[in-house]
Design a protein around this motif. Structure first.
Motif, PDB file in Angstrom:
ATOM      1  N   TYR A  62       0.831  -1.207   0.000  1.00 28.07           N
ATOM      2  CA  TYR A  62       0.000   0.000   0.000  1.00 28.07           C
ATOM      3  C   TYR A  62       0.866   1.258   0.000  1.00 28.07           C
ATOM      4  O   TYR A  62       0.671   2.167  -0.826  1.00 28.07           O
ATOM      5  N   LEU A  63       1.813   1.327   0.914  1.00 27.46           N
ATOM      6  CA  LEU A  63       2.629   2.527   1.061  1.00 27.46           C
ATOM      7  C   LEU A  63       3.437   2.843  -0.189  1.00 27.46           C
ATOM      8  O   LEU A  63       3.560   4.004  -0.580  1.00 27.46           O
ATOM      9  N   ARG A  64       3.959   1.825  -0.838  1.00 26.06           N
ATOM     10  CA  ARG A  64       4.799   2.062  -2.021  1.00 26.06           C
ATOM     11  C   ARG A  64       3.976   2.331  -3.278  1.00 26.06           C
ATOM     12  O   ARG A  64       4.538   2.602  -4.335  1.00 26.06           O
ATOM     13  N   ASN A  65       2.659   2.243  -3.130  1.00 28.49           N
ATOM     14  CA  ASN A  65       1.759   2.580  -4.240  1.00 28.49           C
ATOM     15  C   ASN A  65       0.914   3.818  -3.948  1.00 28.49           C
ATOM     16  O   ASN A  65       0.187   4.275  -4.825  1.00 28.49           O
ATOM     17  N   GLU A  66       0.995   4.363  -2.742  1.00 30.86           N
ATOM     18  CA  GLU A  66       0.193   5.522  -2.367  1.00 30.86           C
ATOM     19  C   GLU A  66       0.746   6.754  -3.092  1.00 30.86           C
ATOM     20  O   GLU A  66       1.901   7.129  -2.902  1.00 30.86           O
ATOM     21  N   GLU A  67      -0.074   7.340  -3.926  1.00 33.16           N
ATOM     22  CA  GLU A  67       0.383   8.361  -4.876  1.00 33.16           C
ATOM     23  C   GLU A  67       1.125   9.525  -4.224  1.00 33.16           C
ATOM     24  O   GLU A  67       2.186   9.929  -4.697  1.00 33.16           O
ATOM     25  N   ALA A  68       0.603  10.073  -3.150  1.00 36.68           N
ATOM     26  CA  ALA A  68       1.200  11.268  -2.560  1.00 36.68           C
ATOM     27  C   ALA A  68       2.495  10.978  -1.793  1.00 36.68           C
ATOM     28  O   ALA A  68       3.307  11.881  -1.599  1.00 36.68           O
ATOM     29  N   TYR A  69       2.698   9.747  -1.340  1.00 38.40           N
ATOM     30  CA  TYR A  69       3.835   9.445  -0.461  1.00 38.40           C
ATOM     31  C   TYR A  69       4.801   8.403  -1.002  1.00 38.40           C
ATOM     32  O   TYR A  69       5.870   8.208  -0.422  1.00 38.40           O
ATOM     33  N   ASP A  97       2.201  14.331  11.320  1.00 38.88           N
ATOM     34  CA  ASP A  97       2.308  14.461   9.863  1.00 38.88           C
ATOM     35  C   ASP A  97       1.900  13.184   9.140  1.00 38.88           C
ATOM     36  O   ASP A  97       1.413  13.246   8.005  1.00 38.88           O
ATOM     37  N   VAL A  98       2.141  12.036   9.756  1.00 42.42           N
ATOM     38  CA  VAL A  98       1.881  10.766   9.079  1.00 42.42           C
ATOM     39  C   VAL A  98       0.623  10.064   9.568  1.00 42.42           C
ATOM     40  O   VAL A  98       0.279   9.001   9.058  1.00 42.42           O
ATOM     41  N   LEU A  99      -0.079  10.650  10.531  1.00 41.63           N
ATOM     42  CA  LEU A  99      -1.298  10.019  11.046  1.00 41.63           C
ATOM     43  C   LEU A  99      -2.289   9.680   9.931  1.00 41.63           C
ATOM     44  O   LEU A  99      -2.781   8.548   9.880  1.00 41.63           O
ATOM     45  N   PRO A 100      -2.596  10.601   9.001  1.00 42.10           N
ATOM     46  CA  PRO A 100      -3.534  10.236   7.932  1.00 42.10           C
ATOM     47  C   PRO A 100      -3.017   9.083   7.054  1.00 42.10           C
ATOM     48  O   PRO A 100      -3.785   8.186   6.698  1.00 42.10           O
ATOM     49  N   LEU A 101      -1.737   9.084   6.740  1.00 43.39           N
ATOM     50  CA  LEU A 101      -1.160   8.013   5.921  1.00 43.39           C
ATOM     51  C   LEU A 101      -1.204   6.681   6.655  1.00 43.39           C
ATOM     52  O   LEU A 101      -1.577   5.648   6.069  1.00 43.39           O
ATOM     53  N   VAL A 102      -0.834   6.669   7.926  1.00 45.45           N
ATOM     54  CA  VAL A 102      -0.849   5.431   8.708  1.00 45.45           C
ATOM     55  C   VAL A 102      -2.284   4.928   8.854  1.00 45.45           C
ATOM     56  O   VAL A 102      -2.558   3.728   8.709  1.00 45.45           O
ATOM     57  N   THR A 103      -3.221   5.836   9.081  1.00 45.96           N
ATOM     58  CA  THR A 103      -4.636   5.452   9.188  1.00 45.96           C
ATOM     59  C   THR A 103      -5.115   4.835   7.880  1.00 45.96           C
ATOM     60  O   THR A 103      -5.742   3.767   7.881  1.00 45.96           O
ATOM     61  N   ASP A 104      -4.818   5.469   6.767  1.00 45.28           N
ATOM     62  CA  ASP A 104      -5.215   4.923   5.455  1.00 45.28           C
ATOM     63  C   ASP A 104      -4.602   3.544   5.218  1.00 45.28           C
ATOM     64  O   ASP A 104      -5.262   2.638   4.697  1.00 45.28           O
ATOM     65  N   THR A 105      -3.346   3.380   5.617  1.00 46.15           N
ATOM     66  CA  THR A 105      -2.648   2.100   5.437  1.00 46.15           C
ATOM     67  C   THR A 105      -3.349   0.994   6.224  1.00 46.15           C
ATOM     68  O   THR A 105      -3.611  -0.098   5.686  1.00 46.15           O
TER      69      THR A 105
END
Length: 159
Positions: A62-69, A97-105
């Motif tokens: 997921y993380l390596r495919n997440e467009e913004a990150y 800063d990473v809470l939204p990304l970690v939540t989405d993951t």
């Protein structure tokens, strides 16, 4: 020898959360390592290897495919103690800063069904050691009990 940074954290008072574990400098670039703590160390059972392995495959994919990150992801993988994961990203970042990304993951992991990416003998050295239902459960637990009710206490290491 000096203790490494992760061995100086007070694990007696550590709660599940998102913490900045360390910041390293490579040339002019800052790499921030996050401690994604999913269980209370020494108080709750650790995660079994099969679900940790499944979360690793799903989270890294997921993380390596997440467009913004995706261009800022250096590493996502388990802690040896099996109480959480490390996420290393480029940039001088803080936990908020990473809470939204970690939540989405972890929402992706919670909701995932089907074949786990990379879970084949060609792609993985231990492809049979997977437990998707437990990975789904643990992701949901981390979301419900930690990420959806994050506090300053669960964003900053205890002293």
């Amino acid at each position: 020898m000096k203790k490494i940074a992760s061995f100086t954290v007070n694990h007696l008072d550590l709660l599940p959360g998102i913490y900045v574990s360390r910041k390293d400098y490579v040339g002019n670039e800052v790499l921030t390592t996050f401690d994604l703590r999913m269980t209370a160390p020494n108080k709750e059972p650790v995660m079994n290897t099969a679900e940790v392995h499944t979360i690793e495959h799903l989270g890294a994919t997921y993380l390596r495919n997440e467009e913004a990150y995706k261009d800022r992801i250096i590493y996502f993988g388990p802690m040896g103690c099996r109480t959480g994961f490390y996420l290393i990203m480029s940039g001088d970042l803080e936990s908020k800063d990473v809470l939204p990304l970690v939540t989405d993951t972890f929402e992706f992991i919670r909701d995932f069904s089907g074949e786990v990416p990379g879970a084949s003998p060609r792609d993985c050295g231990n492809y049979l050691d997977m437990n998707l239902p437990m990975a789904n459960y643990l992701a949901k637990r981390y979301l419900d009990q930690t990420l959806y009710q994050i506090t300053e206490e669960t964003l900053t290491y205890p002293q």
